[in-house]
Write a protein that holds these residues in place. Structure first.
Motif, PDB file in Angstrom:
ATOM      1  N   THR A   1      28.846  47.406  47.760  1.00  0.00           N
ATOM      2  CA  THR A   1      29.028  45.968  47.530  1.00  0.00           C
ATOM      3  C   THR A   1      29.578  45.732  46.132  1.00  0.00           C
ATOM      4  N   ALA A   2      30.793  45.193  46.076  1.00  0.00           N
ATOM      5  CA  ALA A   2      31.408  44.854  44.794  1.00  0.00           C
ATOM      6  C   ALA A   2      31.050  43.425  44.418  1.00  0.00           C
ATOM      7  N   GLN A   3      30.889  43.181  43.109  1.00  0.00           N
ATOM      8  CA  GLN A   3      30.562  41.863  42.592  1.00  0.00           C
ATOM      9  C   GLN A   3      31.680  41.372  41.681  1.00  0.00           C
ATOM     10  N   PRO A   4      31.876  40.046  41.585  1.00  0.00           N
ATOM     11  CA  PRO A   4      32.853  39.533  40.614  1.00  0.00           C
ATOM     12  C   PRO A   4      32.450  39.956  39.203  1.00  0.00           C
ATOM     13  N   LEU A   5      33.434  40.433  38.431  1.00  0.00           N
ATOM     14  CA  LEU A   5      33.159  40.957  37.095  1.00  0.00           C
ATOM     15  C   LEU A   5      33.958  40.198  36.044  1.00  0.00           C
ATOM     16  N   LEU A   6      33.410  40.183  34.822  1.00  0.00           N
ATOM     17  CA  LEU A   6      34.072  39.556  33.675  1.00  0.00           C
ATOM     18  C   LEU A   6      34.159  40.580  32.558  1.00  0.00           C
ATOM     19  N   LEU A   7      35.348  40.715  31.956  1.00  0.00           N
ATOM     20  CA  LEU A   7      35.551  41.612  30.825  1.00  0.00           C
ATOM     21  C   LEU A   7      36.148  40.800  29.686  1.00  0.00           C
ATOM     22  N   VAL A   8      35.390  40.670  28.595  1.00  0.00           N
ATOM     23  CA  VAL A   8      35.822  39.881  27.434  1.00  0.00           C
ATOM     24  C   VAL A   8      36.232  40.848  26.337  1.00  0.00           C
ATOM     25  N   GLN A   9      37.467  40.667  25.830  1.00  0.00           N
ATOM     26  CA  GLN A   9      37.996  41.543  24.791  1.00  0.00           C
ATOM     27  C   GLN A   9      38.251  40.762  23.518  1.00  0.00           C
ATOM     28  N   CYS A  10      37.950  41.374  22.366  1.00  0.00           N
ATOM     29  CA  CYS A  10      38.277  40.801  21.069  1.00  0.00           C
ATOM     30  C   CYS A  10      39.707  41.185  20.716  1.00  0.00           C
TER      31      CYS A  10
ATOM     32  N   THR B   1      48.797  40.119  30.964  1.00  0.00           N
ATOM     33  CA  THR B   1      50.100  39.438  30.990  1.00  0.00           C
ATOM     34  C   THR B   1      49.946  37.930  30.901  1.00  0.00           C
ATOM     35  N   ASN B   2      48.769  37.400  31.184  1.00  0.00           N
ATOM     36  CA  ASN B   2      48.499  35.970  31.016  1.00  0.00           C
ATOM     37  C   ASN B   2      47.610  35.792  29.793  1.00  0.00           C
ATOM     38  N   ALA B   3      48.022  34.918  28.901  1.00  0.00           N
ATOM     39  CA  ALA B   3      47.285  34.753  27.645  1.00  0.00           C
ATOM     40  C   ALA B   3      45.876  34.238  27.899  1.00  0.00           C
ATOM     41  N   PHE B   4      44.933  34.867  27.201  1.00  0.00           N
ATOM     42  CA  PHE B   4      43.525  34.468  27.123  1.00  0.00           C
ATOM     43  C   PHE B   4      42.758  34.691  28.439  1.00  0.00           C
ATOM     44  N   ASP B   5      43.290  34.296  29.570  1.00  0.00           N
ATOM     45  CA  ASP B   5      42.562  34.460  30.829  1.00  0.00           C
ATOM     46  C   ASP B   5      43.493  34.999  31.905  1.00  0.00           C
ATOM     47  N   GLN B   6      43.001  36.017  32.635  1.00  0.00           N
ATOM     48  CA  GLN B   6      43.791  36.577  33.731  1.00  0.00           C
ATOM     49  C   GLN B   6      42.840  37.152  34.765  1.00  0.00           C
ATOM     50  N   THR B   7      43.181  36.961  36.031  1.00  0.00           N
ATOM     51  CA  THR B   7      42.385  37.514  37.121  1.00  0.00           C
ATOM     52  C   THR B   7      43.121  38.701  37.714  1.00  0.00           C
ATOM     53  N   ILE B   8      42.455  39.843  37.725  1.00  0.00           N
ATOM     54  CA  ILE B   8      42.970  41.004  38.430  1.00  0.00           C
ATOM     55  C   ILE B   8      41.906  41.411  39.455  1.00  0.00           C
TER      56      ILE B   8
ATOM     57  N   CYS C   1      33.704  55.151  51.375  1.00  0.00           N
ATOM     58  CA  CYS C   1      33.559  53.745  51.764  1.00  0.00           C
ATOM     59  C   CYS C   1      33.864  52.860  50.562  1.00  0.00           C
ATOM     60  N   GLU C   2      34.448  51.687  50.815  1.00  0.00           N
ATOM     61  CA  GLU C   2      34.965  50.908  49.704  1.00  0.00           C
ATOM     62  C   GLU C   2      34.732  49.413  49.896  1.00  0.00           C
ATOM     63  N   ASP C   3      34.846  48.690  48.761  1.00  0.00           N
ATOM     64  CA  ASP C   3      34.802  47.227  48.742  1.00  0.00           C
ATOM     65  C   ASP C   3      35.603  46.789  47.520  1.00  0.00           C
ATOM     66  N   PHE C   4      36.021  45.508  47.475  1.00  0.00           N
ATOM     67  CA  PHE C   4      36.809  45.039  46.326  1.00  0.00           C
ATOM     68  C   PHE C   4      36.337  43.657  45.916  1.00  0.00           C
ATOM     69  N   GLU C   5      36.711  43.277  44.689  1.00  0.00           N
ATOM     70  CA  GLU C   5      36.371  41.965  44.150  1.00  0.00           C
ATOM     71  C   GLU C   5      37.291  41.651  42.964  1.00  0.00           C
ATOM     72  N   GLU C   6      37.076  40.448  42.403  1.00  0.00           N
ATOM     73  CA  GLU C   6      37.874  40.008  41.252  1.00  0.00           C
ATOM     74  C   GLU C   6      37.305  40.587  39.956  1.00  0.00           C
ATOM     75  N   LEU C   7      38.223  40.812  39.001  1.00  0.00           N
ATOM     76  CA  LEU C   7      37.853  41.171  37.640  1.00  0.00           C
ATOM     77  C   LEU C   7      38.546  40.189  36.710  1.00  0.00           C
TER      78      LEU C   7
END
Length: 903
Positions: free
Chosen positions: A481-490, A541-548, A558-564
């Motif tokens: 089970t994949a969960q939506p993830l957030l990665l914040v970079q300085c 490629t998108n400034a400040f915020d981007q969804t991959i 076995c696999e699953d996918f979600e947003e990062l």
């Protein structure tokens, strides 16, 4: 073709309604080790076993997979792991390669036969040969009992034993061992095949002799191919052989030598692939496998369909471990023991995952099965090889087959048996009959509940043909089970920290190392499986915020996918926000390097924060190569990345400053004259601080803080010198230290002086005591290390003893007594009188000296306090001649001699 499917599984010999290889479900071996095979083909370690064997062992379960008994060849344990009634002292030997094998009596599942082979491990150890004992499972409340024990079949045999079903209509089993043709045999030259039928064990064997093979070594496994057509024998140092076996007659024939070209030539463990195309060998290469020194073992694969089987040899694994066993499991995989030496095993089994495949596709995995800290040694339990004679029901996309399949929840699978015209097909899952009656079965989609053991019985329309049995072990695995993830970079690594574009290490989004992660810029890339090629250093490629997007894949595929979600935080990097100081680690080299305790820096300056340190801004940005612990470096800057909930909060630059440590060269020993004044020691110039320490029984005590220090005690001391640095952060000091020892010395104490005089070689020897290093003299000028002086002239001598360390000189005058050989009383004031030397008014003044002419008349009587005899008698000059004397010394000695008076 060397392999064919014509024998029914052992369970089918008793009832066509029962499927499977349940008899092989539970293995016990080694030092309390064991495994059990699950219906989905997986393996679970067992820790309830009671065996303690270096090699031989045997196990048996019922058709449903319930344990019946197991043994090391001497003790028999029942299903409850207790020693079976009358289950001691069987004539097997745990040091035999195969100490036992267990065979059920046809048509009577309550009767089992335990066949044992013995071996001689030391001179007094009896070798009891080949025997069998009878187990009745109807006794002792179903736990069984030994009713007959150690019925001898052969007086002597090798350490080998194997068994196979005769055919699918005759319910007999062949039990085979290797022994001697006669008492005159000098090597193992005969195979003995004993038939076990519903009448019991036939004591008259079928004997096949091979006198020309020179088999001297009894060790190594004996193994049938699953269909019984091939008998393989590993003879350790005596070679590796394949034979044809006639299951109808029990005759062994057509020996074929397999030449091992690998350097590990001593064959031990052997096994056939389920499809009987490949033959696997574990060989070792030490001079004697019983000597656990420098072991080496190779796992070899041979293709039995090759024109030259020996030349088809492939090395699948080679490493420094001891010899071991190979055993085919009911899931179609081959298991290997892993031992460090003869006496020491390991808590692991290796596994050949795909033994039906050639070369590396066989996929040998070392340390694949952890045995929960119970050690496998060298042996694994052998079984009637017919248990493993079945077709594979899994058809792989490349056309190969296998007996196990692992898929994911929601996928489909198809099982397929041979398409035999007009045959009857009966499918079961975990012993329950399925409604399908064709040669294939498809489950679409499959769920977790579809995991299990699938069996197929194909009964040909011709009653003269043997039924065909197939099995498949299906494991349907849950999806991760994949969960939506957030990665914040300085944004600290780029030249423009306000543009919202920076580098990300996408792998920092990995939360569970049990999964493999893939990252995608878009859903289209995800659908076409076009992942970001380098997730470390990916720039948004998108400034400040981007969804991959990301995908996780577990070990089962076995696999699953979600947003990062990628988010950029702009920060201002201040140069040198904090400074930390260290001293030069080695002042004697040319590098100015110091050691910084980075863990302490984090703890002291970032308490209760999630902080990592990095050598570069790029590493800090990508969170790679973090620094920790004791860090040796020159003066430099490092970077502290501050996070909260895996989100970058800030990046700080930290200055690491290395200050020079004083170089220090100092004497390692000082001498103190203990009978003089305190010792003054002066340290070298040029330091800001001086500290002196004395190491005592009560600890280290500081004794001074100036450049000079007075010392009035012996022992070990430490000089510490330091530089003081003052900066904006305060005062920082760097110290260096060296140890030295204060040793004692003093003037010698003259204990005794031995004088041997009145001889042609006068000797003086000096005896002293004291702490010094002394040298000796009898003239006050010339000194020597030896206290012994020879050829000392008579007279008065001043002995001097000088301390080499400068602590002073001790002196004493002594007398060495002698006399002149002549005198000339002619008035020239030279030799005008004759007197004993070494005595005077101070040394033995009461001595008496008498002088006689050659007729013995007393010419004079003198005292050592006078100048001596002038050569007259009654004031008249005596003529030139020899005269005699007698001296009575004050110390009691008396000596005589003569001298010459010359005119």
């Amino acid at each position: 073709m060397l392999y064919k499917y014509r024998f029914l599984l052992w369970a089918l010999l008793f009832t066509l309604a029962t499927y499977g290889q349940g008899e092989t479900s539970n293995w016990y071996f080694g030092n309390g080790a064991g495994i059990t095979f699950n219906n989905d083909g997986t393996v679970t370690p067992l820790t309830n076993g009671r065996l303690d064997t270096f090699e031989g062992c045997a196990s048996i379960s019922d058709a449903a997979g319930n344990l019946i008994l197991y043994t090391d060849g001497i003790r028999v344990f029942d299903r409850n792991h207790n020693i079976m009634q009358n289950g001691n002292n069987l004539y097997g030997d745990p040091s035999s390669t195969q100490s036992a094998i267990i065979v059920e009596k046809p048509d009577d599942p309550n009767i089992l036969y335990i066949f044992t082979v013995d071996t001689k491990t030391f001179e007094e150890d009896p070798d009891r040969g080949f025997n069998y004992s009878v187990v009745d499972l109807s006794l002792n409340g179903g736990n069984g009992a030994i009713t007959q024990k150690n019925i001898n079949l052969l007086a002597d045999c090798s350490e080998k034993i194997s068994a196979v079903v005769k055919d699918c209509f005759d319910k007999s089993i062949w039990v085979v061992t290797l022994g001697f043709d006669s008492d005159q045999s000098t090597s193992f030259d005969a195979y003995y095949a004993y038939e076990v039928s519903n009448l019991g064990v036939n004591p008259t064997p079928v004997k096949s002799t091979f006198a020309d093979l020179e088999i001297l070594d009894p060790r190594g496994y004996l193994k049938f191919s699953p269909d019984g057509s091939i008998l393989a024998a590993a003879h350790a140092f005596s070679g590796l052989h394949l034979y044809d076996f006639d299951t109808n007659t029990g005759i062994v024939s057509n020996p074929q030598i397999i030449e091992i070209s690998d350097e590990n030539t001593s064959s031990y463990g052997i096994e056939f692939s389920p499809n009987q195309q490949f033959f696997y060998v574990l060989s070792s290469g030490i001079p004697d496998p019983d000597v656990p020194q420098d072991p080496s073992s190779s796992l070899l694969q041979y293709d039995l369909t090759a024109a030259d089987i020996s030349s088809s040899e492939l090395v699948l694994d080679k490493r420094s471990i001891f010899r071991g066993a190979l055993q085919l499991g009911q899931n179609g995989k081959i298991y290997r023991t892993i031992a460090e030496s003869y006496l020491r095993g390991t808590p692991y089994l290796g596994v050949i995952e795909n033994p039906n495949e050639a070369g590396n596709a066989a996929n040998y995995v070392h340390n694949a099965i952890f045995l929960n800290n119970r050690n496998a040694t060298q042996g694994l339990p052998p079984f009637i090889q017919s248990f493993f004679d079945r077709i594979d029901l899994v058809r792989n996309p490349d056309g190969t087959t296998s007996s196990s399949l692992s898929i994911c929840d929601g996928e489909q699978f198809t099982l397929e048996g041979d398409n035999v015209p007009n045959a009857t097909y009966v499918w079961e899952k975990d012993g329950v009959v399925l409604p399908n009656t064709g040669h294939t079965i498809t489950i679409d989609p499959a769920s977790i509940a579809d995991s299990g053991r699938y069996s197929l019985e194909i009964t040909p329309n011709d009653p003269g043909e043997c039924p065909i049995v197939g099995e498949a072990f299906i494991s349907v695995n849950p999806l991760p089970t994949a969960q939506p993830l957030l990665l914040v970079q300085c944004d600290a690594a780029s030249t423009n920290s306000t543009d919202g574009l920076t580098s990300f290490n996408l792998e920092q989004a990995i939360l569970d190392d049990a999964y493999t992660y893939f990252f995608y810029e878009s859903l289209i890339d995800l659908t076409s499986d076009n992942p970001i090629p380098n997730p470390v250093g990916y720039t948004n490629t998108n400034a400040f915020d981007q969804t991959i997007y990301y995908k996780i894949v577990d070990n089962n595929g076995c696999e699953d996918f979600e947003e990062l979600q990628l988010r950029v935080r702009s920060i201002v990097l201040t140069d040198g926000e904090r400074s930390f100081y260290a001293c030069d680690d080695n002042p004697n080299n040319q590098l100015l390097e110091g050691i910084f305790d980075l863990d302490d820096i984090i703890q002291s300056n970032y308490p209760n924060q999630d902080v990592n340190l990095y050598a570069s801004l790029e590493d800090a940005s990508l969170e790679q190569n973090p620094l920790s612990g004791m860090y040796l470096t020159q003066s430099t800057s490092i970077f502290a990345r501050v996070e909260e909930n895996n989100e970058c909060e800030d990046v700080d630059m930290l200055n690491l400053v290395v200050n020079p440590t004083p170089e220090l060269s100092f004497e390692s020993e000082f001498i103190w004259c203990t009978d003089g004044q305190p010792l003054i020691i002066t340290a070298p110039n040029g330091y800001d601080q001086y500290r002196w320490y004395h190491e005592t029984e009560n600890g280290i005590q500081e004794i001074g803080n100036q450049q000079e220090v007075p010392i009035s005690a012996l022992g070990n001391y430490v000089l510490e010198v330091g530089y003081t640095y003052t900066n904006a952060d305060g005062t920082f000091e760097c110290f260096n230290e060296t140890g030295f020892e204060v040793l004692p010395s003093n003037r010698a104490i003259l204990e005794n002086i031995r004088v041997e005089d009145i001889s042609d070689n006068n000797i003086v020897e000096v005896f002293v005591s004291g702490d010094g290093d002394y040298e000796y003299s009898v003239d006050g000028i010339n000194y020597q290390d030896s206290p012994l002086f020879e050829n000392i002239a008579p007279g008065f001598v001043t002995v001097a003893v000088r301390d080499k360390n400068g602590c002073g000189i001790s002196k004493k005058m002594i007398s060495v007594i002698g006399y002149p050989k002549f005198f000339t009383p002619n008035g020239d004031n030279y030799n005008d009188t004759w007197q004993i030397l070494g005595v005077d008014s101070q040394f033995q003044p009461e001595s008496l000296i008498q002088i006689f002419d050659r007729y013995g008349r007393l010419m004079a009587q003198i005292s050592p306090t006078t100048t001596g005899w002038d050569g007259t008698f009654n004031n008249a000059e005596l003529p030139a001649s020899d005269y005699w004397f007698k001296v009575s010394l004050e110390d009691g000695r008396i000596f005589k001699g003569h001298f010459t008076l010359k005119r």
